[in-house]
Design an enzyme around this catalytic site. Structure first.
Site, PDB file in Angstrom:
ATOM      1  N   LYS A 190      53.452 -29.941  62.210  1.00 43.52           N
ATOM      2  CA  LYS A 190      54.308 -28.752  62.246  1.00 43.52           C
ATOM      3  C   LYS A 190      54.524 -28.304  60.813  1.00 43.52           C
ATOM      4  CE  LYS A 190      55.682 -26.892  64.974  1.00 43.52           C
ATOM      5  NZ  LYS A 190      55.203 -25.627  65.561  1.00 43.52           N
ATOM      6  N   ASN A 266      50.716 -20.023  70.326  1.00 42.39           N
ATOM      7  CA  ASN A 266      51.717 -19.969  71.396  1.00 42.39           C
ATOM      8  C   ASN A 266      52.784 -18.950  71.013  1.00 42.39           C
ATOM      9  OD1 ASN A 266      52.367 -22.666  69.665  1.00 42.39           O
ATOM     10  ND2 ASN A 266      54.267 -21.563  70.091  1.00 42.39           N
ATOM     11  N   HIS A 317      51.112 -26.078  74.821  1.00 42.66           N
ATOM     12  CA  HIS A 317      52.252 -26.055  73.904  1.00 42.66           C
ATOM     13  C   HIS A 317      53.414 -26.879  74.456  1.00 42.66           C
ATOM     14  CE1 HIS A 317      56.197 -24.008  73.092  1.00 42.66           C
ATOM     15  NE2 HIS A 317      55.783 -24.126  71.849  1.00 42.66           N
ATOM     16  N   ASN A 319      57.793 -27.409  73.731  1.00 44.14           N
ATOM     17  CA  ASN A 319      59.080 -27.478  73.042  1.00 44.14           C
ATOM     18  C   ASN A 319      59.687 -28.827  73.399  1.00 44.14           C
ATOM     19  OD1 ASN A 319      59.461 -24.041  73.571  1.00 44.14           O
ATOM     20  ND2 ASN A 319      59.611 -24.966  71.567  1.00 44.14           N
TER      21      ASN A 319
HETATM   22  O1  GKR Z   1      60.480 -27.576  68.181  1.00 44.20           O
HETATM   23  O2  GKR Z   1      60.418 -27.105  66.080  1.00 44.20           O
HETATM   24  C1  GKR Z   1      59.929 -27.118  67.207  1.00 44.20           C
HETATM   25  C2  GKR Z   1      58.571 -26.542  67.377  1.00 44.20           C
HETATM   26  O3  GKR Z   1      58.246 -25.758  66.282  1.00 44.20           O
HETATM   27  C3  GKR Z   1      58.502 -25.756  68.642  1.00 44.20           C
HETATM   28  O4  GKR Z   1      59.678 -25.050  68.715  1.00 44.20           O
HETATM   29  C4  GKR Z   1      57.341 -24.813  68.713  1.00 44.20           C
HETATM   30  O5  GKR Z   1      57.545 -23.868  69.693  1.00 44.20           O
HETATM   31  O6  GKR Z   1      56.115 -26.775  68.838  1.00 44.20           O
HETATM   32  C5  GKR Z   1      56.087 -25.481  69.073  1.00 44.20           C
HETATM   33  C6  GKR Z   1      54.836 -24.799  68.569  1.00 44.20           C
HETATM   34  O7  GKR Z   1      53.794 -25.348  68.734  1.00 44.20           O
HETATM   35  O8  GKR Z   1      54.891 -23.687  68.042  1.00 44.20           O
HETATM   36 MG    MG Z   2      52.668 -23.640  67.952  1.00 49.49          MG
END
Ligand code: GKR
Ligand code: MG
Length: 419
Positions: A190, A266, A317, A319
């Site tokens: 991330k 996503n 994807h 969350n």
């Molecule tokens: O939970 O911080 C998080 C992620 O960044 C998530 O919110 C994203 O939607 O993991 C996700 C992504 O692949 O973009």
């Molecule tokens: Mg993503």
């Protein structure tokens, strides 16, 4: 066989979440989910897990009374009733990490929450796993990727709950730990958190430590087009795909023309309406499905068909989620032949769950697909009660990574692109 929904229960829960950093801020100490129970008589129960923020809960509660008497096999009628009950419900999604809200998306997300429970009910009623209802499992186990996050050691004011990870070396340590514990065969970082050249260094360090693992980097649109092209060019031959480097279909198309690896999303393709322009402009090469907002499991199978037709790759994807959603994701991924990328999951970051342990487990980075009826998981009622109590006392009612970061770093803007 007559099956009719007799009772709908919606229980919000809060689960502890570590201080994971992303392009807009940081995860709060608690993440919200909603557990949905659809009863067809006292002994037949279908489960689902959905967003647990206030606007999502309001929509679920608005629809719930309309489901009494519904045949859970009639998902078209479920859709009609959901749309009618929602009416002009405000457009709102729990995070902008999954693209902008729209009326069709809030309908899709609300419908999905109940559709999964209906499919669980269907499977339990006829004694078959949900993957059978989606065309049959083409794989016995579903591979997931190890999801790496820059993170703080602990939430401010709370005890530390894990090692800080802010440097390439500590990201490699985190990856080694996840691979040792879960056996993941691919890794996703991330990004959009540290300056781009540091994230390039982190990916290179991961490549050195894991020469054969496919690697992904996802800065959630925190880069301009030139920054995205710089990173993509530097990481030529290293990334399996680059995910949402920049915002919008046009920007993504410009990056896609300039970098050698596929672009995944996503964020800019999150509804069926986004697909024609994305395909025409060649903005993305891989779509990350997510049944929570693509309209459930059956619509996700339709998305897979469109991806196959237009030669788009398909990944999944995630969350923050719990075991009911992991079961749904696993049943779905098992039944999609062209879902050839390892799926995302936040599960390694969760320490609490609402299902009885033991059924879902990781073996060499993959989750064996449950073959028992429905989703294959059972509610742990004590855990549900405890996590609902935690919801009542934790004070969080909607996800706010930006606001939480601002409470710690007052000058934080959260405005993208930052780099
Ligand atoms: O939970 O911080 C998080 C992620 O960044 C998530 O919110 C994203 O939607 O993991 C996700 C992504 O692949 O973009
Ligand atoms: Mg993503």
């Amino acid at each position: 066989m007559t099956v009719q929904i007799t009772e709908v229960r919606i229980t919000p829960v809060a689960v502890k979440d570590p201080p994971l950093l992303n392009s807009v801020g940081v995860h709060e100490p608690y993440a919200l989910r909603a557990v949905i129970e659809l009863y067809a008589g006292p002994d037949l129960l279908g489960l689902s897990e959905a967003y647990g923020d206030d606007p999502s809960l309001e929509r679920l509660r608005r629809v719930a009374p309309a489901l009494i008497g519904l045949d859970p096999f009639d998902v078209h009628e479920l859709h009609r009733r959901t749309a009618t009950a929602l009416g002009e419900a405000p457009e709102d999604m729990p995070t902008d990490m999954i693209g902008p809200p729209s009326a069709s998306k809030t309908l899709a997300a609300t419908f999905a929450a109940f559709e999964v429970a209906c499919l669980d009910l269907q499977g339990r009623a006829i004694g078959r796993p949900v993957s059978d209802l989606l065309g049959g499992a083409v794989r016995a186990a579903v591979p997931f990727s190890g999801y790496l996050f820059y993170r703080w050691a602990g939430h401010p004011g709370h005890p530390d709950d894990g090692p800080e990870a802010l440097t390439p070396d500590s990201i490699v340590d985190q990856a080694k730990d996840l691979v040792a514990r879960y056996g993941f065969g691919s890794l996703k970082l991330k990004g959009g958190v540290r300056p781009p050249d540091e994230e390039i260094a982190a990916i290179r360090a991961l490549r050195a430590a894991f020469p054969d693992h496919p690697l992904r980097l996802d800065p959630n649109t925190n880069w301009t087009v030139p920054t995205s092209i710089h990173v993509g060019t530097e990481l030529a031959g290293v990334l399996e795909y680059l995910e949402d480097p920049t915002a919008g279909l046009e920007g993504m198309a410009e990056v896609a023309r300039a970098v050698p690896m596929p672009l995944a999303t996503n964020m800019c393709v999150t509804t069926f309406e986004d697909l024609p322009a994305a395909i025409e402009q060649r903005s993305v090469q891989v779509v990350l499905s997510d049944h929570h907002f693509w309209g459930g499991l059956r619509e996700s199978v339709i998305l897979a068909g469109i991806c196959r037709t237009f030669d788009l790759g398909l990944s999944m994807h995630s969350n923050t989620h719990l075991g009911i959603s992991l079961a749904a994701m696993t049943q779905l991924a098992a039944a999609i032949p062209n879902l050839t990328y390892a799926c995302d999951t936040h599960i390694p970051w969760q320490v609490e769950d609402v299902i009885e342990p033991g059924v879902l487990r990781f073996v060499d980075g993959s989750v064996p697909v449950p073959t028992t009826p429905g989703l294959g998981v059972t509610l742990d009622r004590d855990a549900l009660a405890r996590l609902h109590e935690q919801y009542l006392t934790c004070g969080v009612r909607r996800r706010d990574d930006i606001g939480y970061m601002r409470s710690i770093v007052p000058s934080w803007s959260g405005i993208r692109p930052m780099f």
